[in-house]
Design an enzyme around this catalytic site. Structure first.
Site, short mmCIF file in Angstrom:
data_model
loop_
_atom_site.label_atom_id
_atom_site.label_comp_id
_atom_site.label_asym_id
_atom_site.label_seq_id
_atom_site.Cartn_x
_atom_site.Cartn_y
_atom_site.Cartn_z
N ARG A 85 -16.03 13.16 13.39
CA ARG A 85 -16.85 11.43 13.08
C ARG A 85 -17.38 10.68 14.45
O ARG A 85 -18.13 10.20 14.30
CB ARG A 85 -15.43 10.59 12.27
CG ARG A 85 -15.07 11.32 11.11
CD ARG A 85 -14.10 10.43 10.57
NE ARG A 85 -13.81 11.02 9.04
CZ ARG A 85 -12.77 10.52 8.41
NH1 ARG A 85 -12.00 9.79 8.93
NH2 ARG A 85 -12.63 11.31 7.44
N ARG A 122 -8.45 9.53 14.24
CA ARG A 122 -7.47 9.95 13.34
C ARG A 122 -8.37 11.13 12.38
O ARG A 122 -9.51 10.90 12.10
CB ARG A 122 -7.15 8.84 12.06
CG ARG A 122 -6.66 9.28 10.87
CD ARG A 122 -6.06 8.35 9.97
NE ARG A 122 -7.15 7.53 9.35
CZ ARG A 122 -7.72 8.14 8.28
NH1 ARG A 122 -7.49 9.34 7.87
NH2 ARG A 122 -8.87 7.60 7.71
N GLY A 135 0.55 -1.06 0.12
CA GLY A 135 0.10 0.07 -0.08
C GLY A 135 0.91 1.18 0.09
O GLY A 135 2.01 1.09 -0.42
N GLY A 182 4.11 0.51 2.29
CA GLY A 182 4.78 -0.37 1.71
C GLY A 182 5.55 -0.16 0.52
O GLY A 182 6.89 -0.28 0.21
N GLU A 198 -0.97 2.02 8.26
CA GLU A 198 -2.16 1.85 9.40
C GLU A 198 -1.57 0.79 10.21
O GLU A 198 -2.14 0.49 11.19
CB GLU A 198 -3.28 1.70 8.56
CG GLU A 198 -4.47 1.54 9.32
CD GLU A 198 -5.73 1.42 8.55
OE1 GLU A 198 -5.70 1.68 7.50
OE2 GLU A 198 -6.74 1.05 9.08
N HIS A 233 -16.99 5.46 11.01
CA HIS A 233 -17.17 6.59 10.05
C HIS A 233 -18.82 6.59 9.67
O HIS A 233 -19.38 5.71 9.50
CB HIS A 233 -16.61 6.18 8.82
CG HIS A 233 -16.49 7.53 7.87
ND1 HIS A 233 -17.41 8.10 7.33
CD2 HIS A 233 -15.32 8.07 7.29
CE1 HIS A 233 -17.11 9.34 6.55
NE2 HIS A 233 -15.86 9.26 6.74
C1 LIG Z 1 -12.76 3.57 1.79
C2 LIG Z 1 -11.57 4.17 2.48
C3 LIG Z 1 -11.41 5.70 2.21
C4 LIG Z 1 -10.11 6.20 2.78
N1 LIG Z 1 -10.21 7.68 2.68
C5 LIG Z 1 -9.10 8.25 3.05
C6 LIG Z 1 -8.85 9.66 2.88
O1 LIG Z 1 -9.45 10.25 2.14
N2 LIG Z 1 -7.49 10.19 3.43
C7 LIG Z 1 -6.74 9.62 4.07
O2 LIG Z 1 -5.85 10.14 4.85
N3 LIG Z 1 -6.99 8.13 4.44
C8 LIG Z 1 -8.04 7.47 3.97
N4 LIG Z 1 -8.42 6.32 4.42
C9 LIG Z 1 -7.36 5.57 5.03
C10 LIG Z 1 -6.33 5.29 4.54
O3 LIG Z 1 -6.64 4.85 2.95
C11 LIG Z 1 -5.53 4.00 4.83
O4 LIG Z 1 -5.26 4.12 6.24
C12 LIG Z 1 -4.05 3.89 4.35
O5 LIG Z 1 -4.23 3.76 2.90
C13 LIG Z 1 -3.26 2.38 4.60
O6 LIG Z 1 -2.18 2.26 3.99
P1 LIG Z 1 -1.21 1.23 4.35
O7 LIG Z 1 -0.15 1.21 3.28
O8 LIG Z 1 -0.77 1.16 5.85
O9 LIG Z 1 -2.22 -0.05 4.05
P2 LIG Z 1 -2.89 -0.82 2.84
O10 LIG Z 1 -2.80 0.23 1.62
O11 LIG Z 1 -4.36 -1.35 3.31
O12 LIG Z 1 -2.03 -1.78 2.29
C14 LIG Z 1 -1.66 -3.17 3.08
C15 LIG Z 1 -0.85 -3.95 2.20
O13 LIG Z 1 -0.56 -5.19 2.79
C16 LIG Z 1 -0.84 -6.20 2.43
N5 LIG Z 1 -1.10 -7.42 3.28
C17 LIG Z 1 -1.80 -7.33 4.23
N6 LIG Z 1 -1.85 -8.53 4.74
C18 LIG Z 1 -0.89 -9.11 4.27
C19 LIG Z 1 -0.38 -10.60 4.62
N7 LIG Z 1 -0.90 -11.33 5.56
N8 LIG Z 1 0.60 -11.12 3.75
C20 LIG Z 1 1.11 -10.39 2.75
N9 LIG Z 1 0.54 -9.07 2.53
C21 LIG Z 1 -0.40 -8.71 3.27
C22 LIG Z 1 -1.65 -6.09 1.39
O14 LIG Z 1 -1.68 -6.99 0.15
C23 LIG Z 1 -1.58 -4.56 0.81
O15 LIG Z 1 -0.57 -4.47 -0.03
C24 LIG Z 1 -9.75 5.65 3.69
C25 LIG Z 1 -9.71 4.21 4.20
C26 LIG Z 1 -10.62 3.47 3.29
C27 LIG Z 1 -10.98 2.03 3.65
#
Ligand SMILES: Cc1cc2nc3c(=O)[nH]c(=O)nc-3n(C[C@H](O)[C@H](O)[C@H](O)COP(=O)(O)OP(=O)(O)OC[C@H]3O[C@@H](n4cnc5c(N)ncnc54)[C@H](O)[C@@H]3O)c2cc1C
Ligand code: HEM
Ligand code: FES
Lengths: 251, 637, 230
Positions: free
Chosen positions: B330, B435, B42, B45, B425, B266
């Site tokens: 929220r 948040r 994500g 990562g 996250e 939310h």
């Molecule tokens: C609908 C929605 C709208 C949002 N809108 C906003 C916004 O407008 N502004 C804002 O700031 N935030 C927003 N958020 C929050 C934000 O999008 C997330 O908190 C953030 O993108 C998380 O990013 P990340 O890289 O930590 O994890 P993620 O993007 O969730 O990535 C997780 C990664 O880990 C991998 N993974 C997970 N478990 C495993 C495993 N066991 N083995 C291998 N790979 C694994 C997945 O494949 C993925 O690649 C929103 C969230 C949602 C759900």
């Protein structure tokens, strides 16, 4: 409502597959198409049968994972939407529904409706990016970008990489996918620097990966859940013509 | 144990710069000798993997989706914050810092949050350089919008798809490194265990989701960027594959889990329509700028909303919070909606919904203006519900959305296990108990692009590269344990599907550990969860085999982990005898129903250590001190 | 000088198709203009044929260019079709095209019909191996008596049918081909897209109708040996 499904079943990449018939009973019109398949799968599991494998993740039309050809249309009958955004109210009691995977040489079937789309990743790896490393870049306001160019770039950048364009194209061409990336980056000053190399590299990669060539049939645009326009294919062709002299003269 | 966040000494504003000076570097030729495993692609990562590879490290990146581009960051709509002050409206690093601390209800570490605000500007520069098509004005400069919890306009956005565009930027940077041969991406791989050698994180065990093969990967450090755990509630706005598995497996290996009870619900999501429901869809918060929230005053009122006269409607947010009205934050809005629905005033299927009405705004501004502002959201609503929000009010209901809690990390984003770093996250670091909108994207990219590249070097510079490979006994042991659990799942042959157990767990969590938590409810959950877990291990049915693409098996493993993790979350909620941010304990409220924080006793991070399945985990505290912000009570009356 | 991958590039191949197609289409337009002199009677078309002959070596340059264009167009057309088919090894059980046209999907068939027609046409009028012999071949002014040949042959239903069918193929091929060519040359944008398709069909129809008019009008007796155009 009750429906008859004809679903492509294939155990693995190297085994042949076939269409199989299932009944989907007591389906609510509010269900999404994938929820309907969840229900069918629960029924199959209860009967000791193998559930239908299908790709999905966000279920809100943005991750580009879901991928099914429904009654001969990639992502089904609803325009500008993905399978996961399709709801059962689009269907009538007694309907027969044919569900097939994306079909393309570049997308081998892994199981049932699940295909391998890593070829799309390899297209992006062929310079579908701006070659900038982290750090040391100018302030975001250093280069103003005309609103219209930023909007055009965004129109193309909305691509979710689902591969419906390939699935719908009679030639299984990835031209719209490639054109969306070429068009996105070529519309911005940051992407112009490598525009010539990018269009050559990406189109060559497309051939290497076993996609067909563009026949200007425009099925891709009709199938695209984001409605990305084939005008970006024209733009790709222009970018290629611009790059051609350099290419012939060996850059 | 009292935990040390290892925040550098000195004035807040100088901490990061000073720390960067003090950390060790690795010379370019030596970087090649280090291999880093990055789990998750994500925002956090992908940005980390790309940047580390650019620096010269060898990187292996893993995700469970078929492409790194599909991580759930792709779904973020609203935008990303930065303290650019392009609007000249008084924004600054200090103000972004203060807003984030206050928004988090004073349960985050000051030093981390200040650093986040400091690097926020560089993120926007970086993304623009990558070709992220942010919205621009007619002069060609970047646009901003305002978001909840701030009085300045500091949110950058790309239509309603900011997360998508930022992720594609990071994904393209990652793809560039794949082409350069510095990163290998392993898609459709799920991490099922963490491998420790002599107490240091040295590798992972993954299942190839296509062939079913169990493989070990060794590295000099492991980065988890695996996202949040909101699907512990079953229905949430997260993708169906999001899980706690990676973080939970690290927890089982000794990593501390911090503040798991800090979850965000939310308020504006599309309500549930039936038992088959698999997912809840978020409607942007911005709708509350023009929509008015109400329910009928008579709980038996079955009339069409348009036929209910003004005098018979209860605009409960406007009534309870006259100054903020429909724009209450929220957590507050979500709770108020739950209260009216619990009291039987809800509307729609199962009476789980309230109206979000645009009739006034339509009359005042006209349909074209509303269409311009929210057209895509109205369309999305129509897609899902088949209702036309231009003609009748929308129905909305709160849904689990984001999880502030996560693996405990120090200032260097390193967990208590040396060599295990946690980003995005998945860690607990920056958002405290709540948040603010548009801050998660900021945090993910800050961690990946600008923080981990420095802090991981400091760790690596102290170890010898390539000390262990997968031949080490610890790998074999971990692999066998994973295979044993998979085989156990397959062998049960019970009567209920994993999804069925997940639904039931979701019910328990939503009702007892959701928006309003009471000691009795939490106790009840603590009794119900182990019972359900017992039944799961007796009665789950996982068809097929482990040596193939088997989505039921994937699901069953994730649910198994949720079933254990739910207990940790609930215990944390029970432990935290205060109300703050997204955590509301009914015992701790003011006479007029507002949250009552207890700074004297709970101004700490609660980090839990695994003590065995079914055993109570051990609590460790990290005290939080606020030297640069004034501990204030949030009031939105 | 040429990069080895150049001719493997799908865009280059498509550009070659479009460029050779453009040359062929250019020839078709010129050919039609020439043919329309039939409506001026023997003095029209016989004089035209005579002038063409007098071009001598220049005519061979033209023919050579045309042959090269046709060669490229046909060989790449076959190659592309085979490759594109290989890209979809298994057909869908159900397929519901949305935007593509029958003409577009059958380019190879309309193209091959055109090739067959061109062969027939060369045997017929260029080599004069088919149909009743015209004697004497030269008219009173010592020009090839193309006019008599046309008027005599196109009284025969078989010939007329072949030519009309050939022109049907031409219409089919160009109704997709011309619009497609504009897209390949990158001349399209969102605004022109719907119009170019229409324009393409219109021009294709005009060309095909122009050619087909000659056998049709002769067959139905509007043009006779005595009077030229009646
Ligand atoms: C609908 C929605 C709208 C949002 N809108 C906003 C916004 O407008 N502004 C804002 O700031 N935030 C927003 N958020 C929050 C934000 O999008 C997330 O908190 C953030 O993108 C998380 O990013 P990340 O890289 O930590 O994890 P993620 O993007 O969730 O990535 C997780 C990664 O880990 C991998 N993974 C997970 N478990 C495993 C495993 N066991 N083995 C291998 N790979 C694994 C997945 O494949 C993925 O690649 C929103 C969230 C949602 C759900
Ligand atoms: C009168 C002669 C012909 C003319 C004027 C003509 C013209 C054209 C034009 C303008 C195109 C469009 C190119 C593009 O899409 O950019 C085209 C495509 C095509 N032509 Fe022809 N053509 C002729 C004869 C033939 C013949 C004899 C063949 C037989 C092989 C043929 C096969 C094709 C094919 C297969 C395509 C589609 C290529 C693709 O989309 O991949 N054509 N033609
Ligand atoms: S599941 Fe994400 S787009 Fe359909």
């Amino acid at each position: 409502m009750n429906l008859t499904l004809h679903v492509w079943r294939q155990r693995s990449a190297d085994e042949p597959g076939r269409m199989e018939r299932y009944l989907a009973e007591d389906i609510e019109p509010e269900m999404s198409f994938l929820e309907m398949l969840d229900v069918v799968n629960e029924g199959l599991i209860a009967q000791g049968l193998e559930p239908i494998a299908f790709d999905h993740d966000c279920r809100e039309g943005i991750c580009g994972t879901c991928s099914q050809v429904i009654n001969g249309e990639a992502h089904g009958p609803l325009a500008n939407s993905t399978v996961c955004q399709l709801h059962m109210r689009q269907f009538r009691d007694g309907d027969e529904i044919y569900i097939e995977p994306w079909r393309a040489r570049a997308f081998p079937v892994l199981k049932d409706l699940v295909v391998d789309r890593s070829a799309l990743d390899r297209l992006i790896q062929a310079n579908g990016y701006v070659s900038v490393s982290t750090g040391g870049v100018p302030d975001a306001h250093a280069v103003p970008i005309p609103k219209i160019n930023a909007e055009t770039a965004m129109d193309a950048a909305e691509c979710i990489g689902c591969g419906a364009c390939v699935a719908a194209c009679p030639n299984s061409s990835a031209m719209l996918f490639v054109a969306a990336k070429v068009g996105h980056l070529a519309s911005l000053p940051q992407g112009r620097v490598e525009a010539a190399h990018r269009v050559c590299a990406m189109t060559e990669a497309m051939q290497r990966e076993g996609f067909g060539g563009c026949g200007n049939h425009y099925e891709c645009e009709a199938a695209c859940p984001k409605g990305i326009s084939v005008k970006f294919i024209a733009q790709l062709n222009r970018e290629y013509l611009k790059a051609l002299p350099g290419k012939i003269l060996g850059k | 144990m009292i935990l040390d966040g290892k925040c550098p000494a000195g004035p807040l504003a100088d901490k990061w710069d000073k720390h960067r000076q003090e950390m060790k570097l690795i010379n370019p030729a030596n970087k090649r000798k280090f291999k880093i495993l990055v789990v998750g692609t994500g925002l956090a990562g992908a940005s980390a993997a790309a940047t580390l590879a650019e620096l010269g490290y060898r990187v292996e990146a893993f995700c469970y989706q078929d492409s790194p581009r599909r991580a759930h960051s792709i779904a973020a709509q609203g935008g990303i914050n930065a303290a650019k002050n392009y609007r000249n409206d008084g924004d600054s690093i200090l103000r972004l810092f203060q807003d984030t601390i206050k928004g988090g209800d004073f349960r985050a570490r000051e030093a981390n949050v200040y650093r986040l605000a400091q690097v926020s500007n560089a993120i926007i520069d970086q993304c623009v350089a990558q070709g992220v098509p942010f919205a621009r004005d007619y002069a060609g400069y970047l646009e901003n919008r305002s978001f909840g919890g701030a009085q300045v306009s500091r949110t950058f956005f790309a239509r309603g798809q900011t997360g998508q565009q930022l992720l594609l930027g990071a994904y393209q940077a990652l793809s560039r490194q794949v082409a350069a041969g510095t990163v290998r991406v392993f898609p459709r791989r799920e991490m099922l265990d963490l491998v420790l050698v002599d107490g240091q994180a040295r590798g992972i065990v993954v299942r190839d989701l296509v062939s079913g093969e169990i493989r070990c990967h060794a590295g000099d450090a492991v980065i988890l960027a695996t996202g949040g755990y909101a699907p512990v509630f079953n229905l949430s706005t997260n993708a169906l594959g999001c899980s706690v598995t990676a973080a939970f497996r690290a927890y089982r290996r000794g990593a501390l889990f911090a503040n798991p009870c800090f979850t965000q619900i939310h308020p504006t999501c599309i309500p549930v329509t039936g038992d088959y429901q698999s997912k809840l869809t978020l409607m942007s918060e911005s709708l509350r700028n023009d929509g008015r929230i109400w329910v009928p005053k008579n709980r038996l009122d079955e009339r069409h909303p348009n036929d209910i006269p003004e005098g018979e409607r209860d605009y409960f947010l406007e009534r309870k919070y006259p100054s903020f009205g429909n724009l209450a934050p929220r957590d507050i809005a979500s709770r108020a909606i739950k209260e009216v629905c619990d009291a039987g005033y809800g509307v729609g299927p199962g009476k789980l919904g309230v109206y979000l009405d645009f009739a006034d705004a339509l009359a005042r501004l006209g349909e074209p203006v509303i269409r311009d502002r929210y057209g895509n959201l109205f369309d999305m609503y129509h897609h899902i519900t088949d209702e036309d929000a231009y003609r009748q009010p929308m129905r909305i209901y709160p849904a689990p959305h984001y999880t502030m809690g996560g693996l405990w990390v120090d200032y260097n984003l390193q967990s208590n296990l040396p060599g295990l770093f946690v980003l995005g996250e998945a860690n607990f670091s920056d958002h405290g108990a709540n948040r603010l909108g548009a801050s998660a994207l900021m945090q993910g990219l800050a961690d990946g692009y600008f923080i981990i590249p420095y802090t991981i070097a400091d760790y690596l510079a102290r170890i010898t590269p390539g000390q262990v490979d997968t031949n080490h006994g610890a790998f074999d042991q971990a692999r066998q344990e994973v295979e044993a659990q998979l085989n156990r799942l397959l062998a049960i042959g019970g009567r209920r599907t994993a999804a069925d157990f997940h639904r039931e767990l979701g019910q328990i969590m939503w009702h007892n550990v959701g928006m309003a938590r009471s000691a009795t409810g939490l106790q009840e959950a603590l009794e119900q969860i182990p019972v359900l877990r017992e039944e799961f291990w007796q009665n789950v049915r996982v068809p097929g085999s482990g040596r193939e693409l088997n989505q039921q098996l994937e699901k069953a493993w994730r649910v198994a982990d949720f079933l254990e993790f739910a207990e940790v979350l609930t215990r944390d909620a029970l432990h935290r005898e205060e109300s703050c941010g997204g955590h509301f304990r009914v015992e701790h409220q003011t006479t007029d129903g507002e949250a009552r924080r207890d700074d004297a006793n709970f101004s700490h991070v609660a980090a839990w250590e695994y003590r065995g399945t079914g055993q109570a985990p051990e609590l460790h505290r990290e005290p939080l001190t606020f030297e640069n912000t004034h501990l204030a009570v949030r009031s939105y009356k | 000088m040429f990069h080895p991958t150049l001719f493997r590039n799908p865009v280059v191949r498509k550009l070659l198709m479009a460029f050779s197609g453009l040359l062929l289409a250019g020839f078709i337009v010129a050919h039609l203009l020439g043919n329309l002199t039939v409506f001026l009677g023997p003095n029209g078309i016989n004089a035209y044929a005579h002038h063409l002959k007098q071009l001598g070596p220049l005519l061979w340059v033209f023919r050579g260019g045309l042959l090269a264009a046709a060669g490229i167009h046909v060989s790449f057309g076959l190659l592309l079709t085979l490759e594109n088919r290989r890209a979809r090894p298994m057909a869908y059980y159900r397929n519901k095209p949305q935007r593509s046209t029958l003409a577009g999907r059958t380019m190879i068939y309309s193209g091959l019909c055109l090739a067959a027609f061109a062969g027939f046409h060369l045997l017929h009028f260029t080599l004069r191996l088919l149909g009743p012999e015209i004697t004497p071949w030269l008219d009173a002014l010592q020009r090839p008596d193309v006019f008599s040949m046309l008027v005599i042959h196109f009284r025969l239903a078989g010939f007329v049918l072949v030519y009309i069918l050939g022109m049907g193929a031409l219409y089919f091929h160009l109704s997709h081909g011309l619009g497609s060519m504009l897209q390949t040359f990158g001349l399209n944008n969102a605004r022109t897209l719907p119009w170019f398709g229409l324009l393409s069909s219109l021009i294709a129809a005009l060309l095909a109708a122009g050619f087909a008019a000659i056998p049709a009008l002769i067959f139905f007796g509007f043009i006779t040996v005595q009077g030229g155009a009646a």
